[in-house]
Design an enzyme around this catalytic site. Structure first.
Site, PDB file in Angstrom:
ATOM      1  N   LEU A 223      46.220  70.309  44.398  1.00 37.11           N
ATOM      2  CA  LEU A 223      46.877  69.523  43.355  1.00 37.11           C
ATOM      3  C   LEU A 223      46.224  69.770  41.990  1.00 37.11           C
ATOM      4  O   LEU A 223      45.033  70.113  41.922  1.00 37.11           O
ATOM      5  CB  LEU A 223      46.820  68.039  43.707  1.00 37.11           C
ATOM      6  N   HIS A 260      44.602  66.883  59.709  1.00 45.25           N
ATOM      7  CA  HIS A 260      44.203  65.599  60.305  1.00 45.25           C
ATOM      8  C   HIS A 260      44.345  64.432  59.314  1.00 45.25           C
ATOM      9  O   HIS A 260      44.244  63.277  59.707  1.00 45.25           O
ATOM     10  CB  HIS A 260      42.786  65.670  60.894  1.00 45.25           C
TER      11      HIS A 260
END
Length: 355
Positions: A223, A260
């Site tokens: 990001l 995860h």
């Protein structure tokens, strides 16, 4: 005492250990914040007195010294540090292998991750487990009104705390990846590390791969607010974007401690974008994550189940997965076969192929 009374007394002792387990974490956090291990290490690893440690942390008043002594005494009892008596009768404190993991500037250190996981912001989320079981929702969002990555994008201190923690763990993990996954990168000329900022220690994971395999063109993909803080690494290009929208094309995609963090539906979206980014004939996705051993009794098998609860506390629906769960996830995303290699006592490499 009767046999039943002895059984109940032992049970009381055991449950009391769990009730006060947080005390050990907080005592170790104190030692990490005060850099006690680093102070001892700075004396050429010689054992030193409490006064010598205190001098380096500006611990002057008698009440402060009293706290210092009692907390250090507890850590000695927990075998985090050693204590011995000098010829002059002074108590000398020293390091052992476990305390070396608390050195801030060591190549292999969990000190930054320890501070991250015991950050009050993260600790608050654990108090919402029962509420989420009854009402649904995400513990972190219940506690703070937003999810962890959103909060990290707004608060520099938390973002740095998160990145430093992940960077320290990346060094430990990548050492095992490079050592055990010897031939896995040989046929790759380009590799994109998805979530390579947070999950990869702000590009550090890709740099370790490029150092070991100079022929690989490395892409650290994350990001914008994460990439903004990434340092420059030779052979690694930083690219900003969103893995839920598109992933830069490459021979292979690397996902370390990323999947995860997300629930099955989100993981399928990520994996489908990974499949689009690689060649259908020769490409692969390299996943570094936990594979739960449901009946495992090994030294580190418990860590996977502990991490699964950490995912409840801190992620947006993330979880650790068994091989059956990984198999289901990969097939749903269009990966026809996979191979699992255990690289450490609690981490695995899952190679997934669309062909």
């Amino acid at each position: 005492m009767t046999e039943e009374e002895i059984i109940m007394l032992n049970a009381q002792v055991e449950i009391s250990k769990y009730m006060f387990a947080f005390v050990d974490s907080m005592a170790i956090k104190c030692a990490v914040e005060l850099r006690i291990a680093d102070i001892i290490h700075s004396y050429n690893d010689q054992k030193i007195t409490l006064s010598q440690i205190a001098t380096n942390i500006d611990c002057s008043s008698s009440s402060h010294m009293n706290y210092h002594f009692r907390i250090t005494r507890h850590l000695v009892r927990r075998k985090i540090f050693t204590a011995s008596t000098s010829q002059d009768g002074d108590t000398l404190y020293g390091l052992i292998p476990i305390s070396r993991w608390l050195l801030h500037d060591s190549e292999l250190s969990v000190a930054p991750m320890f501070l991250f996981l015991t950050n009050p912001i993260l600790m608050a989320t654990w108090h919402y487990f029962s509420n989420c079981i009854k009402e649904g929702g995400i513990p972190f969002k219940k506690a703070h009104g937003c999810e962890i990555f959103e909060m990290a994008s707004k608060y520099d201190e938390l973002n740095n705390n998160l990145n430093n923690g992940m960077n320290s763990m990346t060094k430990c993990i990548m050492r095992e990846v490079i050592k055990e996954y010897k031939d896995g990168f040989n046929s790759i000329t380009s590799l994109v590390d998805v979530g390579g900022g947070i999950g990869g220690g702000i590009g550090g994971a890709m740099f370790e791969i490029v150092k070991a395999y100079p022929h690989v063109k490395g892409i650290n993909f994350d990001l914008p607010h994460v990439v903004l803080r990434a340092q420059k690494f030779e052979g690694v290009d930083h690219v900003e974007g969103d893995m839920f929208e598109a992933i830069p094309p490459a021979d292979a995609v690397f996902l370390k401690w990323v999947l995860h963090d997300w629930g099955d539906e989100d993981c399928v979206k990520i994996l489908k974008n990974c499949r689009k980014a690689i060649s259908k004939k020769t490409g692969k996705v390299i996943i570094v994550d936990t594979v739960l051993k449901l009946e495992g009794e090994g030294l580190f098998d418990d860590i996977g189940f502990i991490m699964d609860l950490v995912m409840i506390a801190h992620s947006s629906g993330g979880k650790e997965r068994s091989e059956d769960e990984w198999n289901k996830l990969l097939k749903e995303a269009g990966f026809l076969r996979y191979n699992i290699t255990e690289i450490s006592a609690w981490l695995f490499i899952i190679e997934a192929y669309p062909h």
